[in-house]
Every structure is written in C-alpha cells, then in structure tokens.
Design a protein around this motif. Sequence first.
Motif, mmCIF file in Angstrom:
data_model
loop_
_atom_site.group_PDB
_atom_site.id
_atom_site.type_symbol
_atom_site.label_atom_id
_atom_site.label_comp_id
_atom_site.label_asym_id
_atom_site.label_seq_id
_atom_site.Cartn_x
_atom_site.Cartn_y
_atom_site.Cartn_z
ATOM 1 N N SER A 132 0.789 -1.171 -0.009
ATOM 2 C CA SER A 132 -0.148 0.008 0.149
ATOM 3 C C SER A 132 0.745 1.424 0.014
ATOM 4 C CB SER A 132 -0.919 0.050 1.186
ATOM 5 O OG SER A 132 -1.784 -0.864 1.339
ATOM 6 N N ILE B 15 -2.863 5.209 6.743
ATOM 7 C CA ILE B 15 -2.317 3.908 7.275
ATOM 8 C C ILE B 15 -3.563 2.950 7.893
ATOM 9 C CG2 ILE B 15 -1.073 2.916 9.386
ATOM 10 C CD1 ILE B 15 0.702 5.283 8.865
ATOM 11 N N HIS C 150 0.125 -5.609 3.014
ATOM 12 C CA HIS C 150 1.068 -6.192 3.868
ATOM 13 C C HIS C 150 2.131 -5.061 4.184
ATOM 14 C CE1 HIS C 150 -0.751 -9.437 1.721
ATOM 15 N NE2 HIS C 150 -1.044 -9.993 2.903
ATOM 16 N N ILE D 247 3.627 -1.322 3.905
ATOM 17 C CA ILE D 247 3.049 0.402 3.789
ATOM 18 C C ILE D 247 4.179 1.374 3.612
ATOM 19 C CG2 ILE D 247 1.924 2.245 4.973
ATOM 20 C CD1 ILE D 247 0.183 0.255 6.273
ATOM 21 N N ARG E 132 6.274 -3.161 7.371
ATOM 22 C CA ARG E 132 5.210 -4.083 7.684
ATOM 23 C C ARG E 132 4.039 -3.230 8.570
ATOM 24 N NH1 ARG E 132 6.070 -9.273 5.756
ATOM 25 N NH2 ARG E 132 8.536 -9.733 5.829
ATOM 26 N N LYS E 133 2.932 -3.816 8.097
ATOM 27 C CA LYS E 133 1.745 -3.216 8.624
ATOM 28 C C LYS E 133 1.597 -3.331 10.291
ATOM 29 C CE LYS E 133 -3.098 -2.185 8.277
ATOM 30 N NZ LYS E 133 -4.373 -2.701 7.363
ATOM 31 N N TYR F 265 3.081 -0.629 12.588
ATOM 32 C CA TYR F 265 2.026 0.424 12.908
ATOM 33 C C TYR F 265 1.372 -0.124 14.014
ATOM 34 C CZ TYR F 265 3.839 3.154 9.192
ATOM 35 O OH TYR F 265 4.874 3.946 8.083
ATOM 36 N N GLU F 266 0.827 -1.480 14.025
ATOM 37 C CA GLU F 266 -0.050 -1.999 14.906
ATOM 38 C C GLU F 266 0.654 -2.130 16.338
ATOM 39 O OE1 GLU F 266 -1.060 -5.627 13.033
ATOM 40 O OE2 GLU F 266 -2.512 -4.896 11.445
#
Length: 250
Positions: free
Chosen positions: A4, A74, A80, A82, A155-156, A159-160
């Motif tokens: 993304s 985001i 998968h 960003i 990797r996403k 951020y998580e």
Amino acid sequence: MKISVITATYNSEANVATAMESLTSQTYPQIETVVIDGGSTDNTISVVKQNFKKNLKIISERDRGIYDALNKGINNASGHIIGFVHSDDLLASSTILSDIAKIFDEENIDGVYGDLQYVDKEDTSKIIRYWKSQPFASDLLGKGWMPAHPTLFLRKEVYEKHGLFNLDYRIAADYDFMLRIFQDTTLKFKYLPKVITKMRVGGASNRSLKNIKLKSAEDFRALKSNGIKNPYLALAWKNLSKLEQFFVKH
C-alpha cells in the motif's frame, strides 16, 4: 504480498501526476494506492483518477495536516507493506517496489529503507542534494542519524505495535516515529543501497527560517522524549550531517 502506497494531497494538481505516474509505471503488480486529500479545490482528484483504473482508494475531506492525512492512510491501507509517495515526490525507478518486495519476501525483515535524492522543482533529473543512508546500528540514533522517511517501507504490524504519527508534532512526527521503531530491538531493518525516492526541494521542514527553527525544536523534543542520551549533541550531529548531502551526488 500487497504494497500500500499512501499519498497525501492538497491542491497538488501541478505535481501529483508525476507521483502517480511513478506508481503506475511500477513492474510490481500488487500495489494499492491510497490517496488522502485535504479537500482540494483544484483538479487534484481528477488528475489522480486519470492515472488509475483499479486498486485506488480516495478519501477527500478536511484534515489536521500532513501527519493526520498519513494516519488516515495507514488506517485505510489493506497491504502487508506500507510506504509513502508524497504528492511532490516520485519513485526513482520502475522496478524499485519489486526490489523492496523481494527483500520482504526473502528475508525476515520488518522495514526497508534506502537513499533519497532532492531534485529541482521543475527538472527532476537535476540533483540538488543526495541523502545517502547506511545499514542500521543502534548507536547511530545517538548521533542524530535517521533514514530518509519517504524511503521507509514497513510491515503493517509495525504500525499496529507502535501506533501512528503523534499529531503534537507539526513537522517532526516522522522523526519521533522513527526514533520509536528503531529503538525496538525486536524489529529488523534492511538498507537497500539504491535511490528509492526523488523529492522536489521546498518541503515543509525547510521552506522558511521559521520552519527550520520549529523543526530543530521539535527534533530536540523528539530526541528527549524518546530517551536519546545527550539530545543536544545528537541534534547538532543531525544538522551537521546534512551538509555532506550537498556534495555527494551518487
């Protein structure tokens, strides 16, 4: 593995086509483009739509600035991986996302970053500054080092785990965020020794003397709040390190 790419826009019709074309020319097939527009009154949205027929998300509404827009991006990204291509920027080559995806696919890596070229506003082939990065080592943070944020793909899950950009910062939220993640010893980062992004000169952080002073003040606050030892020294090294960017061209 879907990537993304988030682009924040606001009355960006003059340059956003170049950014979008650098995405549509990519050889990597699994790209989602997420455009977060601040409610443009020009033809920005039309220009964006002209470049994309699929895998495009557009949100157009008033926001609280660039970092608020990136946070929205985001939250709305389904990939998968960003990354960001700002409306005045462009990816340096048509294969660069394939190069980045290959590293994520073949190695146990949480983030990839590379080099950045500052280019002339009108002639993007004319290099003004060259931000050459290096492999990460933990002691670099105390020397004011950071990668060029527009080149950083994560990797996403990063951020998580670490959250989004802190909107208390007007200019240095990206630096604050990178200090957070690069101090996480459970994360692994890979330096790709290639130019990933070309950035037109004249960004928010160096647009005026007032912004330069604000950037330094916010950088210092970020260093201090993230527990970097000797933040005054780190800030001095950070600013001095930029001088060599005017002499290195490759």
